[in-house]
Design a protein around this motif. Structure first.
Motif, PDB file in Angstrom:
ATOM      1  N   PRO A 132     -19.224  15.127 -34.992  1.00  0.00           N
ATOM      2  CA  PRO A 132     -19.659  15.130 -33.590  1.00  0.00           C
ATOM      3  C   PRO A 132     -18.549  14.606 -32.681  1.00  0.00           C
ATOM      4  N   ALA A 133     -18.548  15.048 -31.454  1.00  0.00           N
ATOM      5  CA  ALA A 133     -17.528  14.633 -30.492  1.00  0.00           C
ATOM      6  C   ALA A 133     -17.501  13.117 -30.355  1.00  0.00           C
ATOM      7  N   GLU A 134     -16.301  12.583 -30.240  1.00  0.00           N
ATOM      8  CA  GLU A 134     -16.052  11.153 -30.032  1.00  0.00           C
ATOM      9  C   GLU A 134     -16.514  10.294 -31.218  1.00  0.00           C
ATOM     10  N   THR A 135     -16.618  10.902 -32.389  1.00  0.00           N
ATOM     11  CA  THR A 135     -16.968  10.150 -33.590  1.00  0.00           C
ATOM     12  C   THR A 135     -15.715   9.533 -34.197  1.00  0.00           C
ATOM     13  N   ALA A 136     -15.758   8.250 -34.505  1.00  0.00           N
ATOM     14  CA  ALA A 136     -14.633   7.600 -35.171  1.00  0.00           C
ATOM     15  C   ALA A 136     -14.556   8.075 -36.619  1.00  0.00           C
ATOM     16  N   PHE A 137     -13.350   8.259 -37.127  1.00  0.00           N
ATOM     17  CA  PHE A 137     -13.189   8.716 -38.498  1.00  0.00           C
ATOM     18  C   PHE A 137     -11.917   8.124 -39.097  1.00  0.00           C
ATOM     19  N   ALA A 173      -5.190   9.852 -33.302  1.00  0.00           N
ATOM     20  CA  ALA A 173      -5.837   8.803 -32.519  1.00  0.00           C
ATOM     21  C   ALA A 173      -6.589   9.401 -31.337  1.00  0.00           C
ATOM     22  N   SER A 174      -6.015  10.420 -30.720  1.00  0.00           N
ATOM     23  CA  SER A 174      -6.669  11.059 -29.573  1.00  0.00           C
ATOM     24  C   SER A 174      -7.957  11.763 -29.977  1.00  0.00           C
ATOM     25  N   ARG A 175      -8.061  12.108 -31.274  1.00  0.00           N
ATOM     26  CA  ARG A 175      -9.264  12.764 -31.789  1.00  0.00           C
ATOM     27  C   ARG A 175     -10.296  11.768 -32.311  1.00  0.00           C
ATOM     28  N   GLY A 176      -9.913  10.471 -32.383  1.00  0.00           N
ATOM     29  CA  GLY A 176     -10.870   9.458 -32.799  1.00  0.00           C
ATOM     30  C   GLY A 176     -10.554   8.747 -34.100  1.00  0.00           C
ATOM     31  N   ALA A 177      -9.378   9.015 -34.687  1.00  0.00           N
ATOM     32  CA  ALA A 177      -9.017   8.357 -35.949  1.00  0.00           C
ATOM     33  C   ALA A 177      -8.828   6.862 -35.738  1.00  0.00           C
ATOM     34  N   LYS A 178      -9.439   6.056 -36.605  1.00  0.00           N
ATOM     35  CA  LYS A 178      -9.344   4.602 -36.509  1.00  0.00           C
ATOM     36  C   LYS A 178      -8.516   3.993 -37.639  1.00  0.00           C
ATOM     37  N   ARG A 179      -8.379   4.723 -38.744  1.00  0.00           N
ATOM     38  CA  ARG A 179      -7.538   4.240 -39.836  1.00  0.00           C
ATOM     39  C   ARG A 179      -6.946   5.448 -40.564  1.00  0.00           C
ATOM     40  N   SER A 185     -21.514  13.606 -41.871  1.00  0.00           N
ATOM     41  CA  SER A 185     -21.729  12.674 -40.767  1.00  0.00           C
ATOM     42  C   SER A 185     -23.183  12.246 -40.640  1.00  0.00           C
ATOM     43  N   GLU A 186     -24.095  12.908 -41.381  1.00  0.00           N
ATOM     44  CA  GLU A 186     -25.514  12.568 -41.315  1.00  0.00           C
ATOM     45  C   GLU A 186     -25.868  11.374 -42.196  1.00  0.00           C
ATOM     46  N   GLU A 204     -14.063  10.122 -43.994  1.00  0.00           N
ATOM     47  CA  GLU A 204     -12.609  10.224 -44.149  1.00  0.00           C
ATOM     48  C   GLU A 204     -12.257  11.690 -44.360  1.00  0.00           C
ATOM     49  N   VAL A 205     -11.411  12.217 -43.497  1.00  0.00           N
ATOM     50  CA  VAL A 205     -11.031  13.625 -43.619  1.00  0.00           C
ATOM     51  C   VAL A 205      -9.782  13.737 -44.478  1.00  0.00           C
ATOM     52  N   ASN A 206      -9.818  14.669 -45.408  1.00  0.00           N
ATOM     53  CA  ASN A 206      -8.648  14.987 -46.227  1.00  0.00           C
ATOM     54  C   ASN A 206      -8.231  16.436 -46.045  1.00  0.00           C
ATOM     55  N   ASP A 207      -8.894  17.097 -45.126  1.00  0.00           N
ATOM     56  CA  ASP A 207      -8.584  18.463 -44.710  1.00  0.00           C
ATOM     57  C   ASP A 207      -8.944  18.501 -43.231  1.00  0.00           C
ATOM     58  N   LEU A 208      -8.004  18.862 -42.380  1.00  0.00           N
ATOM     59  CA  LEU A 208      -8.252  18.789 -40.938  1.00  0.00           C
ATOM     60  C   LEU A 208      -9.362  19.720 -40.470  1.00  0.00           C
ATOM     61  N   THR A 209      -9.745  20.699 -41.302  1.00  0.00           N
ATOM     62  CA  THR A 209     -10.878  21.529 -40.904  1.00  0.00           C
ATOM     63  C   THR A 209     -12.156  20.698 -40.806  1.00  0.00           C
ATOM     64  N   ALA A 210     -12.182  19.539 -41.476  1.00  0.00           N
ATOM     65  CA  ALA A 210     -13.373  18.677 -41.424  1.00  0.00           C
ATOM     66  C   ALA A 210     -13.614  18.125 -40.024  1.00  0.00           C
ATOM     67  N   LEU A 211     -12.588  18.090 -39.189  1.00  0.00           N
ATOM     68  CA  LEU A 211     -12.763  17.571 -37.830  1.00  0.00           C
ATOM     69  C   LEU A 211     -13.783  18.393 -37.046  1.00  0.00           C
ATOM     70  N   ALA A 212     -13.865  19.675 -37.351  1.00  0.00           N
ATOM     71  CA  ALA A 212     -14.816  20.536 -36.639  1.00  0.00           C
ATOM     72  C   ALA A 212     -16.255  20.179 -36.981  1.00  0.00           C
ATOM     73  N   SER A 213     -16.459  19.459 -38.092  1.00  0.00           N
ATOM     74  CA  SER A 213     -17.803  19.088 -38.512  1.00  0.00           C
ATOM     75  C   SER A 213     -18.259  17.750 -37.948  1.00  0.00           C
TER      76      SER A 213
END
Length: 300
Positions: free
Chosen positions: A103-108, A126-132, A85-86, A92-101
């Motif tokens: 920042p809050a309210e970041t679109a992905f 979508a509730s976690r911020g997924a846009k596509r 994210s830096e 693009e997450v391909n493993d849901l563990t990446a969501l923990a990395s």
């Protein structure tokens, strides 16, 4: 309908990797996902080239997205995921563990290795911020239609796998290393010898699968040539094209021609000419066997 280039699934030399993305800047694609998807041991060979690959793509008007690993197991892999994210572009997450990395309210974005099979999963993402979301490639058209309707309700773009060997499984063990009598930790990058994956045959010498380090792929190259009209009607926003070593820039141009109205039979012929060794299929979309290909019926 847009074209998205997915992350290169294979281990190419740094020069070939850079050439791929330099060439994509001149192709009629809308979006490029890059980075390491399959094995973190490959990343040091081209990691320093990622910023240099991003700049010309952005200058050419392409949206750029960075992929996460498909399987995060080691401390250094978690650190790599934290750093995605830096880079200043969408992840693009391909493993849901990446969501923990993130920042809050970041679109992905969500890649096709995440099991998005129903509306509830789409709503949660979508509730976690997924846009596509790029849907898993084994879904039939009937499921794609339902998920596209939900995506439209949520304001979420839905992609489908447009062309390329299908990602079927990811493992903690490396088949390529074992084949050469090596351990995973001392693989000596055996997968580099197979720039489009290693063909696996049955005991009867019939095509079966392809191996790519820790990844299992389809033998055939899935293609949406004969399903484009149906996919457009369902509301699919983009086709995802997976890089391959033979004529990939031409493949991108060919799919743009398809989207712009070229005859599917002509497009299928052009794809066969670009890579005569690649067997095409669309059976997952039609609901038949995954290896089936509509060209035979279309030509009758």
């Amino acid at each position: 309908m847009e074209l998205t280039v997915g992350p290169n699934q294979f281990f190419w030399s740094a020069g070939d990797w850079s050439s791929l993305y330099q060439g994509l800047a001149a192709t009629p694609v809308d979006r490029v996902v890059l980075g390491e998807l399959v094995c973190s041991k490959r990343l040091p060979f081209y990691q320093k080239d990622i910023p240099e690959a991003i700049s010309p793509l952005v200058d050419a008007g392409k949206e750029v997205i960075l992929t996460s690993l498909a399987l995060v197991t080691l401390k250094r892999e978690r650190k790599m995921t934290d750093e995605l994210s830096e880079m200043g572009v969408m992840v693009e997450v391909n493993d849901l563990t990446a969501l923990a990395s993130l920042p809050a309210e970041t679109a992905f974005a969500v890649g096709p290795l995440v099991n998005v099979y129903n509306e509830g999963t789409l709503r949660w993402l979508a509730s976690r911020g997924a846009k596509r979301v790029c849907l898993p490639p084994e879904l039939p058209l009937s499921s794609v239609k339902v998920l596209c309707a939900t995506g439209a309700e949520l304001g979420m773009a839905i992609e489908v796998w447009g062309h390329g060997r299908l990602p079927l499984a990811i493992s903690g063990r490396c088949y390529h290393a074992r084949l050469h009598g090596r351990s995973k930790d001392n693989c000596q990058f055996a997968c580099e010898d197979d720039p489009d994956g290693l063909d696996v045959l049955t005991m009867d010498d019939k095509p079966f699968l392809a191996m790519n380090g820790v990844q299992t792929l389809s033998d055939t190259y899935a293609s949406t040539v004969f399903q484009l009209s149906a996919l457009r009607d369902t509301g699919v926003s983009a086709l995802r094209l997976s890089p391959q070593s033979t004529g990939f820039a031409n493949i991108c141009t060919t799919y743009r021609a398809l989207i712009d109205g070229a005859d599917p039979l002509d497009i299928a012929t052009r794809l066969a000419e670009i890579d005569p060794s690649a067997r095409l299929s669309d059976g997952f979309l039609t609901g038949a066997r995954g290896v089936d290909w509509s060209a035979t019926t279309a030509a009758e």
